[in-house]
Enzyme design. Structure first.
Site, mmCIF file in Angstrom:
data_model
loop_
_atom_site.group_PDB
_atom_site.id
_atom_site.type_symbol
_atom_site.label_atom_id
_atom_site.label_comp_id
_atom_site.label_asym_id
_atom_site.label_seq_id
_atom_site.Cartn_x
_atom_site.Cartn_y
_atom_site.Cartn_z
ATOM 1 N N HIS A 31 0.865 -1.192 0.000
ATOM 2 C CA HIS A 31 0.000 0.000 0.000
ATOM 3 C C HIS A 31 0.893 1.229 0.000
ATOM 4 C CE1 HIS A 31 1.091 0.157 4.198
ATOM 5 N NE2 HIS A 31 0.542 -1.036 4.416
ATOM 6 N N HIS A 34 4.071 1.274 2.149
ATOM 7 C CA HIS A 34 5.250 0.599 1.575
ATOM 8 C C HIS A 34 5.838 1.459 0.449
ATOM 9 C CE1 HIS A 34 2.815 -3.040 2.881
ATOM 10 N NE2 HIS A 34 3.947 -3.238 3.505
ATOM 11 N N GLY A 144 9.061 1.385 8.529
ATOM 12 C CA GLY A 144 8.092 2.419 8.871
ATOM 13 C C GLY A 144 7.973 2.600 10.381
ATOM 14 N N ASP A 147 5.271 0.499 12.806
ATOM 15 C CA ASP A 147 5.682 -0.634 13.638
ATOM 16 C C ASP A 147 6.853 -0.170 14.494
ATOM 17 O OD1 ASP A 147 3.860 -2.692 12.710
ATOM 18 O OD2 ASP A 147 4.866 -2.448 10.797
ATOM 19 N N SER A 182 -2.342 0.167 6.538
ATOM 20 C CA SER A 182 -1.922 -1.155 6.987
ATOM 21 C C SER A 182 -2.518 -2.187 6.038
ATOM 22 C CB SER A 182 -2.463 -1.396 8.405
ATOM 23 O OG SER A 182 -2.480 -2.775 8.685
#
Ligand code: PAF
Length: 273
Positions: A31, A34, A144, A147, A182
């Protein structure tokens, strides 16, 4: 874009590669979050390598490993369009042996928050990330901030195991309404999605309090809990960047984290202060 799905051709390709390698590890179902990592990797490196591997070692029994979203042909197209040079898609049998040497995540910072709800999860994350780092030997690797605990543990692994890799932290990418992107958002129906927006609202509550010079973490957590009333809260926590709980906000070294369950879906989000 070169597609590689076995270890030996990856090793050969890496041996022949010249220049900086930027690595973006993923589990696919790509998505915009990323894509922002890939874009940054593209700007900063000669070669961009993306891996797609749904890592069984980081899923606990009963979690969504079997049903984790996959969309390999869309992922492939997205990588091509984003200028990825190498897409590495190994299988489980290539990545893991039966009885193998394992990495252990540090106790204090990996068995709290996400690790408390998912004991052993971070052992599995570090295991696969270390394997991928060893295979790819990237100059820069992109993760990212969504996380946040994973990012902190990967930074610690790089430091503790003397790995020569720069970990590049990338900002959380949100939908227009504030929901953090997510791969698991596709599990949310319209009603769940509306409820999920309260996560970002609660984080906004915290950042507004801090703007008004409130620094007491306990009070901030009370107000955030009120903003999430009626929802299944797993945790609200305020830590420093080494994931130690703090009592007062330290500007530049504070992460405020939330995990809730909406229907059957666990969602996490955070803000860095
Ligand atoms: O963040 C993820 O998608 C995964 O935990 C990672 C880093 C690709 C390891 O499997």
């Amino acid at each position: 874009m070169k597609l590689i799905n076995n270890i030996n051709s990856l090793k050969d390709t890496i041996k022949q590669s010249k220049g900086l390698i930027g690595f973006v590890p993923t589990m696919g179902a790509l998505h915009d979050g990323h894509m922002s990592l890939i874009k940054k990797a593209r700007e900063q490196n000669d070669i961009v390598l993306v891996s797609i591997f749904i890592n069984p070692a980081q899923f606990l029994h009963g979690e969504d490993f079997e049903h984790y979203p996959t969309k390999i042909s869309e992922d492939n197209n997205m990588c091509k369009l984003a200028g990825v040079d190498i897409l590495f898609t190994p299988t489980k049998d290539m990545m893991y042996a039966d009885d193998e040497v394992v990495v252990k995540a540090p106790m204090l910072s990996s068995y709290m928050l996400e690790g408390l709800k998912r004991p052993g999860h971070f052992d599995g994350v570090l295991q696969v990330v270390l394997k991928l780092f060893n295979l790819i030997q990237p100059t820069n690797a992109y993760f990212g901030k969504k996380d946040a605990q994973q990012l902190s543990l990967i930074k610690q692994m790089v430091s503790d195991l003397f790995l020569d890799i720069n970990i590049i932290e990338c900002e959380i990418i949100r939908e227009n309404d504030g929901l953090a992107m997510s791969s698991r958002n596709i599990y949310l129906d319209a009603n769940d999605r509306k409820l999920a927006l309260n996560i970002y609202k609660s984080l906004k509550t915290a950042s507004n309090m801090i703007k008004q010079n409130h620094t007491n973490c306990e009070q901030i957590i009370i107000n955030m809990t009120n903003a999430l009333i009626g929802l299944d809260i797993e945790y609200i926590s305020i830590v420093n960047q080494r994931f130690r709980k703090i009592e007062k906000i330290i500007i530049g070294d504070t992460i405020i984290l939330v995990a809730i369950k909406v229907g059957k879906t666990r969602l996490i989000d955070n803000i860095w202060i």
